[in-house]
Design a protein around this motif. Sequence first.
Motif, PDB file in Angstrom:
ATOM      1  N   UNK A 213       7.298   7.369   0.345  1.00 16.62           N
ATOM      2  CA  UNK A 213       7.566   7.418  -1.101  1.00 16.62           C
ATOM      3  C   UNK A 213       6.366   7.963  -1.886  1.00 16.62           C
ATOM      4  N   UNK A 214       5.246   8.166  -1.150  1.00 18.88           N
ATOM      5  CA  UNK A 214       4.008   8.595  -1.809  1.00 18.88           C
ATOM      6  C   UNK A 214       3.964  10.127  -1.870  1.00 18.88           C
ATOM      7  N   UNK A 215       4.833  10.702  -2.744  1.00 20.61           N
ATOM      8  CA  UNK A 215       5.006  12.179  -2.774  1.00 20.61           C
ATOM      9  C   UNK A 215       3.703  12.917  -3.061  1.00 20.61           C
ATOM     10  N   UNK A 216       2.909  12.376  -3.978  1.00 17.93           N
ATOM     11  CA  UNK A 216       1.706  13.103  -4.399  1.00 17.93           C
ATOM     12  C   UNK A 216       0.752  13.308  -3.219  1.00 17.93           C
ATOM     13  N   UNK A 217       0.471  12.201  -2.490  1.00  9.02           N
ATOM     14  CA  UNK A 217      -0.468  12.330  -1.368  1.00  9.02           C
ATOM     15  C   UNK A 217       0.118  13.196  -0.252  1.00  9.02           C
ATOM     16  N   UNK A 218       1.452  13.083  -0.057  1.00  6.81           N
ATOM     17  CA  UNK A 218       2.096  13.917   0.974  1.00  6.81           C
ATOM     18  C   UNK A 218       1.907  15.392   0.632  1.00  6.81           C
TER      19      UNK A 218
ATOM     20  N   UNK B 100       0.854  -1.188   0.000  1.00  2.74           N
ATOM     21  CA  UNK B 100       0.000   0.000   0.000  1.00  2.74           C
ATOM     22  C   UNK B 100       0.886   1.234   0.000  1.00  2.74           C
ATOM     23  N   UNK B 101       0.361   2.334  -0.544  1.00  2.00           N
ATOM     24  CA  UNK B 101       1.114   3.597  -0.529  1.00  2.00           C
ATOM     25  C   UNK B 101       0.800   4.421   0.702  1.00  2.00           C
ATOM     26  N   UNK B 102      -0.212   3.955   1.456  1.00  2.00           N
ATOM     27  CA  UNK B 102      -0.539   4.674   2.694  1.00  2.00           C
ATOM     28  C   UNK B 102      -0.984   3.675   3.750  1.00  2.00           C
TER      29      UNK B 102
ATOM     30  N   UNK C 221       3.540  14.699   6.472  1.00  2.00           N
ATOM     31  CA  UNK C 221       4.874  14.107   6.385  1.00  2.00           C
ATOM     32  C   UNK C 221       4.726  12.614   6.090  1.00  2.00           C
ATOM     33  N   UNK C 222       5.589  12.094   5.187  1.00  3.27           N
ATOM     34  CA  UNK C 222       5.534  10.666   4.857  1.00  3.27           C
ATOM     35  C   UNK C 222       6.038   9.810   6.014  1.00  3.27           C
ATOM     36  N   UNK C 223       5.378   8.689   6.227  1.00  7.94           N
ATOM     37  CA  UNK C 223       5.722   7.789   7.338  1.00  7.94           C
ATOM     38  C   UNK C 223       6.393   6.522   6.818  1.00  7.94           C
ATOM     39  N   UNK C 224       7.061   5.833   7.727  1.00  4.15           N
ATOM     40  CA  UNK C 224       7.702   4.571   7.367  1.00  4.15           C
ATOM     41  C   UNK C 224       6.652   3.453   7.375  1.00  4.15           C
ATOM     42  N   UNK C 225       6.788   2.521   6.424  1.00  3.16           N
ATOM     43  CA  UNK C 225       5.824   1.421   6.353  1.00  3.16           C
ATOM     44  C   UNK C 225       6.249   0.252   7.237  1.00  3.16           C
ATOM     45  N   UNK C 226       5.291  -0.312   7.969  1.00  2.00           N
ATOM     46  CA  UNK C 226       5.505  -1.546   8.740  1.00  2.00           C
ATOM     47  C   UNK C 226       4.421  -2.541   8.343  1.00  2.00           C
TER      48      UNK C 226
END
Length: 401
Positions: A293-298, A281-283, A304-309
């Motif tokens: 990595x989801x620049x557009x939604x950010x 998922x991008x979010x 701020x973009x978060x780290x994926x877990x």
Amino acid sequence: APQPQPQARKPCLLSRIEASQEVVSSAVIIPKEDGVISLSEDRTVRVWLKRDGGQYWPSVFHTMTVPCSCMSFNPETRRLSVGTDAGTICEFILSEDYNKMTPALTYQAHQGRVTVVLLVLEMEWLLSAGQDRSFSWHCSESGQPLGTHRTAAWVSGLQFDVETRHAFVGDQSGQVTILKLEQDSCSLVTTFKGHTGHVTALCWDPGQRVLFSGSSDRSIIMWDIGGRKGTAIELQGHHEKVQGLCYASHTRQLISCSADGSIVVWNMDVTRQETPEWLDSDSCQKCEQPFFWNFKQMWDSKKIGLRQHHCRKCGRAVCGKCSSRRSTIPLMGFEFEVRVCDGCHESISDEDRAPTATFHDSKHSVVYMHYEPTSGTLLTSGADKVIKPVLPVVTFLTPPA
């Protein structure tokens, strides 16, 4: 992560065998004899018998001309097959009183060090694999070569199923290959890969038709070969690479050991669950915050973009905030605490967290492990050059009456 506490009775050390100048690379228990055969890096094959005082005394001391690497012992025929660094396999017959070792056959099996050897008495076959990346089988009556198969990498685990004539071959690339053996030919059945590290040990349970593989990636995978939709269940209970696997079929327990000396006894009599595939998922699939990595939604949401877990229970992609809790999930093989999303954390009951394994410390870095089912004795040999036979594993999970 805090370690699960061992429950019930501790294994009881029978004795220590310390007389080797070098590391004991392989050792087996002689059933009904209270004896041990050991193979050491100092080129010796030794037989130890337990005397009345409880101590093990050497009854055979044989020095090979080349370093020996692995062995297979057949108690019915007292045949000992020893693989060497030169690629040959030397076979000996041990006398009834285990005081003498007579050379019987020599197989010219490999171009490099023999890594695994297995005598299959029912088929009169001697199976072996070597660092020359080949798997071969010989007639154990005549010593004649029957066939050979090239492997992807050098083989570190080998098991055989007599009923289907399937050989399970685990190698250093992390894959397991199933070969169907005929008298003088073999065919590839399938290849599967679930480990990120190399396969270090294989163990086959013909009753349940389940194959266990251990790896340097610290995990064990239980592969359901018997056709229940090909489930693969992961077991996580070691902090170091898995060094050995044994299965006690009468108690349905898997015994595993790792390089840090820990021995884990897994109860395989429980219904285990497969770990889910990790979702992409991008979010965050909980709070919908964008990942980095989801620049557009950010940009659009000025966040701020978060780290994926990933949640180990449902597999969903989540951010750190939505997966702040940890839990053991023993039925999924996680005996240590792992990351779960907050929703799954709520759903895991105390009953779900009940351990399905017990943890023991062998107090030495295990190089090799052997389990003897008739006496229920487990043997470990360590980097400290010591062999430790340990009393019944069956008592590991059953407290004294």
